[in-house]
Design a protein around this motif. Structure first.
Motif, PDB file in Angstrom:
ATOM      1  N   MET A   1       0.820  -1.199   0.000  1.00 26.18           N
ATOM      2  CA  MET A   1       0.000   0.000   0.000  1.00 26.18           C
ATOM      3  C   MET A   1       0.863   1.262   0.000  1.00 26.18           C
ATOM      4  SD  MET A   1      -2.895   1.183   2.713  1.00 26.18           S
ATOM      5  CE  MET A   1      -3.783  -0.314   2.533  1.00 26.18           C
ATOM      6  N   PHE A   2       1.937   1.299   0.831  1.00 24.28           N
ATOM      7  CA  PHE A   2       2.823   2.469   0.832  1.00 24.28           C
ATOM      8  C   PHE A   2       3.541   2.524  -0.499  1.00 24.28           C
ATOM      9  CE2 PHE A   2       7.160   4.139   1.511  1.00 24.28           C
ATOM     10  CZ  PHE A   2       6.823   5.453   1.770  1.00 24.28           C
ATOM     11  N   SER A   3       3.611   3.711  -1.076  1.00 24.75           N
ATOM     12  CA  SER A   3       4.226   3.852  -2.381  1.00 24.75           C
ATOM     13  C   SER A   3       5.548   4.605  -2.324  1.00 24.75           C
ATOM     14  CB  SER A   3       3.246   4.552  -3.326  1.00 24.75           C
ATOM     15  OG  SER A   3       3.794   4.712  -4.596  1.00 24.75           O
ATOM     16  N   ARG A   4       5.524   5.825  -1.742  1.00 24.74           N
ATOM     17  CA  ARG A   4       6.735   6.641  -1.782  1.00 24.74           C
ATOM     18  C   ARG A   4       6.582   7.882  -0.903  1.00 24.74           C
ATOM     19  NH1 ARG A   4       3.436   7.571  -6.042  1.00 24.74           N
ATOM     20  NH2 ARG A   4       3.105   9.713  -6.734  1.00 24.74           N
ATOM     21  N   ILE A   5       7.721   8.552  -0.674  1.00 24.91           N
ATOM     22  CA  ILE A   5       7.748   9.881  -0.057  1.00 24.91           C
ATOM     23  C   ILE A   5       8.032  10.853  -1.195  1.00 24.91           C
ATOM     24  CG2 ILE A   5       8.939  11.415   1.577  1.00 24.91           C
ATOM     25  CD1 ILE A   5       7.489   9.129   2.991  1.00 24.91           C
ATOM     26  N   GLU A   6       7.266  11.915  -1.275  1.00 22.58           N
ATOM     27  CA  GLU A   6       7.439  12.865  -2.369  1.00 22.58           C
ATOM     28  C   GLU A   6       7.339  14.295  -1.840  1.00 22.58           C
ATOM     29  OE1 GLU A   6       5.586  13.738  -6.766  1.00 22.58           O
ATOM     30  OE2 GLU A   6       5.527  11.698  -5.981  1.00 22.58           O
ATOM     31  N   THR A   7       8.250  15.150  -2.293  1.00 21.84           N
ATOM     32  CA  THR A   7       8.201  16.574  -1.972  1.00 21.84           C
ATOM     33  C   THR A   7       7.753  17.304  -3.234  1.00 21.84           C
ATOM     34  OG1 THR A   7       9.924  16.344  -0.319  1.00 21.84           O
ATOM     35  CG2 THR A   7       9.525  18.567  -1.166  1.00 21.84           C
TER      36      THR A   7
ATOM     37  N   VAL B   1       2.875   8.991   0.112  1.00 24.93           N
ATOM     38  CA  VAL B   1       1.882   8.664  -0.910  1.00 24.93           C
ATOM     39  C   VAL B   1       1.568   7.169  -0.823  1.00 24.93           C
ATOM     40  CG1 VAL B   1       1.332   8.745  -3.372  1.00 24.93           C
ATOM     41  CG2 VAL B   1       2.847  10.484  -2.375  1.00 24.93           C
ATOM     42  N   PHE B   2       0.285   6.857  -0.784  1.00 18.72           N
ATOM     43  CA  PHE B   2      -0.201   5.494  -0.689  1.00 18.72           C
ATOM     44  C   PHE B   2      -1.140   5.226  -1.856  1.00 18.72           C
ATOM     45  CE2 PHE B   2       0.803   7.120   3.423  1.00 18.72           C
ATOM     46  CZ  PHE B   2       1.415   6.080   4.089  1.00 18.72           C
ATOM     47  N   ILE B   3      -1.290   3.974  -2.210  1.00 15.16           N
ATOM     48  CA  ILE B   3      -2.242   3.588  -3.246  1.00 15.16           C
ATOM     49  C   ILE B   3      -3.407   2.879  -2.565  1.00 15.16           C
ATOM     50  CG2 ILE B   3      -2.647   2.260  -5.354  1.00 15.16           C
ATOM     51  CD1 ILE B   3      -0.592   4.544  -5.688  1.00 15.16           C
ATOM     52  N   HIS B   4      -4.592   3.461  -2.717  1.00 13.23           N
ATOM     53  CA  HIS B   4      -5.809   2.799  -2.230  1.00 13.23           C
ATOM     54  C   HIS B   4      -6.416   2.042  -3.398  1.00 13.23           C
ATOM     55  CE1 HIS B   4      -9.648   1.905  -0.464  1.00 13.23           C
ATOM     56  NE2 HIS B   4     -10.238   2.479  -1.498  1.00 13.23           N
TER      57      HIS B   4
ATOM     58  N   SER C   1     -14.143   0.662   1.336  1.00 15.45           N
ATOM     59  CA  SER C   1     -12.919   0.148   1.949  1.00 15.45           C
ATOM     60  C   SER C   1     -11.894   1.246   2.247  1.00 15.45           C
ATOM     61  CB  SER C   1     -12.293  -0.933   1.057  1.00 15.45           C
ATOM     62  OG  SER C   1     -11.869  -0.387  -0.172  1.00 15.45           O
ATOM     63  N   PHE C   2     -12.201   2.488   1.891  1.00 17.31           N
ATOM     64  CA  PHE C   2     -11.266   3.592   2.116  1.00 17.31           C
ATOM     65  C   PHE C   2     -10.913   3.790   3.600  1.00 17.31           C
ATOM     66  CE2 PHE C   2      -9.847   8.046   2.200  1.00 17.31           C
ATOM     67  CZ  PHE C   2      -8.845   7.970   1.234  1.00 17.31           C
ATOM     68  N   PRO C   3     -11.859   3.668   4.544  1.00 11.23           N
ATOM     69  CA  PRO C   3     -11.491   3.793   5.961  1.00 11.23           C
ATOM     70  C   PRO C   3     -10.413   2.790   6.392  1.00 11.23           C
ATOM     71  CG  PRO C   3     -13.860   3.983   5.732  1.00 11.23           C
ATOM     72  CD  PRO C   3     -13.322   3.572   4.380  1.00 11.23           C
ATOM     73  N   ASN C   4     -10.371   1.616   5.782  1.00 11.69           N
ATOM     74  CA  ASN C   4      -9.330   0.636   6.101  1.00 11.69           C
ATOM     75  C   ASN C   4      -7.956   1.151   5.690  1.00 11.69           C
ATOM     76  OD1 ASN C   4     -11.385  -1.070   6.974  1.00 11.69           O
ATOM     77  ND2 ASN C   4     -11.470  -2.170   5.040  1.00 11.69           N
ATOM     78  N   THR C   5      -7.896   1.814   4.552  1.00 12.62           N
ATOM     79  CA  THR C   5      -6.636   2.398   4.089  1.00 12.62           C
ATOM     80  C   THR C   5      -6.160   3.461   5.066  1.00 12.62           C
ATOM     81  OG1 THR C   5      -7.125   1.920   1.775  1.00 12.62           O
ATOM     82  CG2 THR C   5      -5.552   3.700   2.203  1.00 12.62           C
ATOM     83  N   LEU C   6      -7.069   4.344   5.474  1.00 12.98           N
ATOM     84  CA  LEU C   6      -6.699   5.398   6.421  1.00 12.98           C
ATOM     85  C   LEU C   6      -6.275   4.810   7.765  1.00 12.98           C
ATOM     86  CD1 LEU C   6      -9.364   8.152   5.677  1.00 12.98           C
ATOM     87  CD2 LEU C   6      -6.992   8.016   4.886  1.00 12.98           C
TER      88      LEU C   6
ATOM     89  N   GLU D   1      -6.560   4.912  -6.413  1.00 10.08           N
ATOM     90  CA  GLU D   1      -6.308   6.337  -6.252  1.00 10.08           C
ATOM     91  C   GLU D   1      -5.090   6.521  -5.362  1.00 10.08           C
ATOM     92  OE1 GLU D   1      -9.274   8.270  -3.273  1.00 10.08           O
ATOM     93  OE2 GLU D   1     -10.277   6.475  -4.085  1.00 10.08           O
ATOM     94  N   GLU D   2      -4.427   7.667  -5.532  1.00  9.45           N
ATOM     95  CA  GLU D   2      -3.281   7.991  -4.688  1.00  9.45           C
ATOM     96  C   GLU D   2      -3.761   8.795  -3.491  1.00  9.45           C
ATOM     97  OE1 GLU D   2       0.438   8.212  -7.808  1.00  9.45           O
ATOM     98  OE2 GLU D   2      -0.397  10.080  -7.048  1.00  9.45           O
ATOM     99  N   VAL D   3      -3.303   8.419  -2.313  1.00 17.41           N
ATOM    100  CA  VAL D   3      -3.642   9.096  -1.067  1.00 17.41           C
ATOM    101  C   VAL D   3      -2.388   9.823  -0.600  1.00 17.41           C
ATOM    102  CG1 VAL D   3      -4.475   8.795   1.298  1.00 17.41           C
ATOM    103  CG2 VAL D   3      -5.287   7.258  -0.523  1.00 17.41           C
ATOM    104  N   TRP D   4      -2.454  11.148  -0.502  1.00 15.27           N
ATOM    105  CA  TRP D   4      -1.309  11.988  -0.146  1.00 15.27           C
ATOM    106  C   TRP D   4      -1.507  12.528   1.264  1.00 15.27           C
ATOM    107  CZ3 TRP D   4       2.501  14.020  -3.823  1.00 15.27           C
ATOM    108  CH2 TRP D   4       2.430  13.386  -5.071  1.00 15.27           C
TER     109      TRP D   4
END
Length: 159
Positions: free
Chosen positions: A1-7, A99-102, A108-113, A150-153
């Motif tokens: 689920m975790f994708s990356r750190i982005e500035t 940045v995470f990918i849901h 199911s979005f609350p599970n991602t959060l 979707e990407e979660v930032w």
């Protein structure tokens, strides 16, 4: 689920906003009001949409689903000038994000959060920063479809 750190640098966005809480979720009404106006926005950059939340300070440390926050439906633009009537400008500040990918539908979005805030964040070496949270709804986003992505930032800063 975790994708990356982005500035990222600051981004110019344009769209509509509404004040709401999790208990009084108005997301559907917000997007219903924004989507018919989207094609009137000049200088759009790409086709991605932003679902963005501006939370009050301490929203997460004193979590209450009745606390109101501002929710935006937005698109990125090259200019904040000459926006159509009913569309407001929004400047997304520069900063660092996790940045995470849901994957999955809206239910199911609350599970991602929950994963982000209870599993990933505590052991990450980062803490929440007081900046907007957002999701980028790109090519793989399919509203309420189990195959949607979707990407979660999440705004972060080092501990």
């Amino acid at each position: 689920m975790f994708s990356r750190i982005e500035t990222i640098e600051a981004r110019k966005l344009a769209g509509k906003q509404i004040s709401m809480s999790l208990i009084n979720n108005q997301t559907s009404s917000l997007w219903g009001a924004f989507m018919p106006l989207r094609s009137q926005i000049r200088e759009r950059i790409g086709t991605a949409l932003y679902s963005l939340q501006v939370y009050p300070a301490n929203y997460f440390s004193n979590f209450d689903p009745a606390t109101t926050f501002t929710k935006w439906a937005l698109t990125e633009v090259g200019s904040l000038e000459n926006l159509p009537e009913g569309i407001e400008p929004f400047m997304l500040p520069a900063g660092t994000y996790a940045v995470f990918i849901h994957k999955g539908n809206t239910s199911s979005f609350p599970n991602t959060l929950q994963f982000i805030f209870t599993n990933w964040l505590p052991g990450s070496g980062y803490q929440l920063d007081n900046r907007p949270h957002f999701e980028i709804l790109g090519d793989r986003y399919k509203n309420n479809d189990p195959d949607s992505e979707e990407e979660v930032w999440i705004p972060i800063k080092e501990l």
